[in-house]
Every structure is written in structure tokens, then in C-alpha cells.
Design an enzyme around this catalytic site. Structure first.
Site, PDB file in Angstrom:
ATOM      1  N   SER A 204     -31.690  15.393   4.110  1.00  0.00           N
ATOM      2  CA  SER A 204     -32.316  14.825   5.302  1.00  0.00           C
ATOM      3  C   SER A 204     -31.210  14.362   6.236  1.00  0.00           C
ATOM      4  O   SER A 204     -30.039  14.341   5.880  1.00  0.00           O
ATOM      5  CB  SER A 204     -33.192  13.645   4.912  1.00  0.00           C
ATOM      6  OG  SER A 204     -32.366  12.570   4.498  1.00  0.00           O
ATOM      7  N   LYS A 205     -31.607  13.957   7.411  1.00  0.00           N
ATOM      8  CA  LYS A 205     -30.636  13.520   8.411  1.00  0.00           C
ATOM      9  C   LYS A 205     -29.732  12.430   7.807  1.00  0.00           C
ATOM     10  O   LYS A 205     -28.523  12.435   7.972  1.00  0.00           O
ATOM     11  CB  LYS A 205     -31.400  12.969   9.623  1.00  0.00           C
ATOM     12  CG  LYS A 205     -30.517  12.746  10.794  1.00  0.00           C
ATOM     13  CD  LYS A 205     -31.016  13.492  12.001  1.00  0.00           C
ATOM     14  CE  LYS A 205     -29.870  13.628  12.965  1.00  0.00           C
ATOM     15  NZ  LYS A 205     -30.075  14.532  14.029  1.00  0.00           N
TER      16      LYS A 205
END
Ligand code: GLU
Length: 431
Positions: A204-205
Site C-alpha cells: 500500500s502507499k
């Protein structure tokens, strides 16, 4: 002729996962003299943005993945319509009008059957079409769906191998049904394993799924990032990790890609970047670093000594994990005032070293031949006379000169700072 494609949707930047998919496609055809097709899947008019197209093309270019042909799906709507009409005529699709929407959608009839994917990485996978609903081919607004446009294009672009992330594995049986209905030959499929973040779960980011262009800004070298992406799902063998891309091209085969999920480890990427920075061309690195020094106001754009910057780049190169670290680590060589780290000061300069510093200033001053070796000898002789261990003064002197506890060897630091500046900075701490 082997033809592969990378098919990003320009609804966001090119991230680590996309970079790896592009790499494996590109790498696969290099040794086989195949073609690497870039297909911009910009069918979603609202979410597709020109800035993302530019960013994706820029990142692919920076990574070194040259494409042989490029297509934009937004320019091919007539083609998709024609193929949808064909399926309608043959009774393999039907139209549907939604009450609140203009126009009609074209929908593909899914017939009950078993579908087998022969995946080059994962082996055979079976699906039951029972679980697949009828598929929209063209939406009522006249735009094609991903699965439909993808099949038409992969077939018309003569793609022989579809290499993509395994988040698309559930699309593959739907696409196979469409190939069959259209009477088009199937490509081979290879689904690359998932990339996980360090804490488990999809990347994820927060866990590193940052845009490739961000890694560029953070000071990673493209060669290091490519080498790291390669290791995410493939190993060159014999425990090797740092591998020249040309050698990887020779060794790589898509069937050797791991089946199991990969973990994105930023520390490992930093290690890899350092491996490449160590042996990077110092002149080129200096070219990259000069604008950063100008921006950080370390040097004046119209008046600086390139030779001096180059010598410092060489000094720091073995330690750099990111190109940008240089500015943070070497600022004291350029700034008039040392940026003192308060923690370093508290740790190393809270005691009074006036006597020792004064003596060292004197010795440095008297030093005729100001070389790294002589500076070291001068320091060690003094410490022997004082009956002190070297470490008692090494850290305080380093912090006084640099404002930091870490950096290259102290005697090199003194040498590159020069006699006058070194004396001046030590004198500040003499009470
Ligand atoms: N546009 C799709 C994506 O970005 C492409 C998937 C495929 O390679 O078929 O995920």
C-alpha cells in the site's frame, strides 16, 4: 516473433507493481528479439489524465524500458464497436437498455463450461464459467469494458504472451471466453505473484507503493531500482543479488518467476542503491548532485568549484544510500555555519575540550604538508603524548567540524575542509 505488452491505465502514477510488470515484459523479449508494446488503457474518460500518461512514459523511460510500439485505447473505440457488433450478429451477445441511461449496452452471453488457463508461472488453473456472469462488452455510453478492449487489442496487436500481475487472474477466464467467441487465437498467460508490504498485506502507499517517479526524486538510481524489482520475483541463482541487466536478460525466463508472493523491503532497496552508488560514475553523480546543492543553497549556481564537489562526491560515494543523502551529509563542507545537531552536541561536546582542541589547532597549524596521512599522524602523535585513546577526541572533533556524529573518516574530513576552516571551527569550542 514474440510480442508482449504493458498496458497501464493512466488513472494514476506508475507504481512499484506496474514497474515490475513492465520490467518482466521488457526483459522477457530482450533476449528473444521480440517486441515490447505499450498500450495506454485510457477508456475511462473521467479518470484517465494526460498528466498520468506523461508520468508513466517518463518513468518507463527513466527505468530504461524502451517500447517498440505505442497505442492508445481511446483512439480505437470504432474497432471495439465493430467487434461487439460482430458478436451481436452472431447471437453471442445481446443489447440491454438501462432505464436511466441513454444508448444500449452490449452484453456477452456466458455459456456454462470449464475454462482452463495454462499459466507459464502458476501452471494449469481451472475455472467454472458457472461462476461468471454475462459480461458487458460495450457500456451504454459507447465505451468498451476493460476485458473486452483488452482481448480485442491483444489479438489485433498479435500479443503472444500476456504477462501481468495476478490481480488479473480472475479476468483471464472471462477473456478466454471472449477469444473463443471471436475466433481469435489465445496468447500464453503468465501471472506475476503479488507484492506484499513488509507488514504483510498488499503493498500500500504506506508500505512503499510509492510512484516510481517518487523513488527517482528520493535519489534512487534507475539501475538499482530495476535490479531490486527483478529480485522481487526472480533470482539469478547462486545467491547473487547484484546483477547487470544485460546478464539478467541472458539468464531470465518467464517460467522461472516465483509463484509465491514477494515482499517489498525498503531497507533492501536502500542496500541495493548503495551497491550501485558505490560504483557509479563520479562525474555523472556530480552532475546530478550539483542542482541539489544549488537548491539547498550550499553552492552558488554561477560560482562554485566543480572539482571540489567531485572530490567530495568520491569521498561520500561508498556510504550513500540515496543520491540526495549527499546534500544532508556533506552540507558542512559548503555552509559557512555548521548546522549543529543538538543530540550530537549533547553527546560529544558537553565536556570542555578547550585544552585538547587548542593543542590540536596548534599542531594542525604547524603541519607543513597537509595530507590525510600527515593529519592522521599529527593527531595520533598528539594523543599518544596526552596518553589518551583516539576515540576520546575523534567524536568531539568530528561533531565540532561537521555538526554530525556520522560521516567519512575524520582525517579525510579535515583534509577536505582545509586547514583554515578546520582550525576556525575547533576554535569556536575553545573557552
Ligand atoms: N489496464 C490494466 C491495468 O492497469 C491492464 C491489465 C492487463 O495487463 O491486462 O491493470
Amino acid at each position: 516473433m514474440i510480442r508482449v505488452r504493458f498496458a497501464p491505465s493512466p488513472t494514476g502514477n506508475l507504481h512499484i507493481g506496474g514497474g515490475r510488470t513492465a520490467l518482466f515484459n521488457w526483459l522477457y523479449i530482450r533476449a528473444k528479439d521480440g517486441k515490447f508494446i505499450l498500450r495506454i488503457e485510457d477508456t475511462d474518460k473521467e479518470r484517465s489524465k494526460k498528466e498520468f500518461v506523461d508520468e508513466i512514459l517518463g518513468s518507463l523511460t527513466w527505468l530504461g524500458f524502451k517500447w517498440d510500439e505505442i497505442y492508445y485505447q481511446s483512439k480505437r473505440f470504432d474497432i471495439y464497436r465493430e467487434y461487439a457488433q460482430k458478436l451481436l450478429k452472431e447471437g453471442k451477445a445481446y443489447t440491454e437498455k438501462l432505464p436511466d441511461k441513454p444508448g444500449e449496452a452490449i452484453i456477452f452471453k456466458v455459456m456454462p463450461q470449464k475454462i482452463k488457463i495454462k499459466d507459464l508461472i502458476r501452471g494449469d488453473i481451472e475455472f467454472d464459467a458457472e461462476n461468471i456472469k454475462d459480461q458487458v462488452l460495450m457500456k451504454s455510453d459507447g465505451t468498451p469494458t476493460y476485458n473486452f478492449a483488452c482481448v480485442v487489442d491483444d489479438a489485433l496487436m498479435n500479443i503472444t504472451h500476456v504477462i501481468r500481475g495476478d490481480d488479473h487472474i480472475s479476468n483471464t477466464p472471462k477473456q478466454i471466453l471472449l477469444y473463443e467467441a471471436l475466433g481469435l487465437p489465445l496468447p500464453a498467460f503468465a501471472h506475476l505473484p503479488l507484492i506484499m508490504g513488509m507488514e504483510g498485506g498488499r503493498l500500500s502507499k504506506r508500505t512503499g507503493a510509492t510512484a516510481i517517479s517518487d523513488y527517482r526524486k528520493m535519489g534512487y538510481l534507475p539501475e538499482a531500482l530495476v535490479n531490486y524489482l527483478l529480485l522481487l520475483s526472480w533470482a539469478p541463482g547462486e545467491d547473487r543479488e547484484v546483477i547487470d541487466i544485460n546478464e539478467a536478460i541472458k539468464l531470465f525466463d518467464i517460467t522461472d518467476v516465483n509463484k509465491t508472493a514477494a515482499t517489498f523491503d525498503l531497507k533492501k532497496l536502500d542496500w541495493m542503491n548503495n551497491q550501485y552508488l558505490k560504483s557509479a560514475d563520479s562525474e555523472k553523480l556530480t552532475d546530478d548532485i550539483i542542482p541539489m546543492l544549488i537548491e539547498a543553497k550550499c553552492i552558488d549556481k554561477d560560482n562554485f568549484d566543480r572539482g571540489y564537489v567531485l572530490s567530495l562526491v568520491k569521498l561520500f560515494q561508498p556510504r550513500l544510500a540515496h543520491v540526495n543523502d549527499f546534500v544532508d551529509w556533506a552540507d558542512f563542507f559548503f555552509l559557512k555555519e555548521v548546522k549543529m545537531d543538538p543530540v550530537a552536541q549533547a553527546k560529544c561536546l558537553s565536556k570542555d575540550f578547550s585544552k585538547e582542541f587548542a593543542l590540536f589547532v596548534q599542531r594542525l597549524d604547524a603541519l607543513q604538508d597537509f595530507t590525510v596521512e600527515n593529519i592522521e599522524k599529527c593527531f595520533r602523535d598528539m594523543m599518544a603524548e596526552l596518553g589518551l585513546e583516539a576515540k576520546v577526541l575523534i567524536h568531539p572533533i568530528r561533531v565540532a567540524l561537521t555538526g554530525k556524529t556520522i560521516g567519512p573518516g575524520l582525517f579525510e574530513v579535515i583534509y577536505h575542509l582545509g586547514k583554515e576552516r578546520s582550525k576556525e571551527r575547533l576554535q569556536k569550542w575553545i573557552r
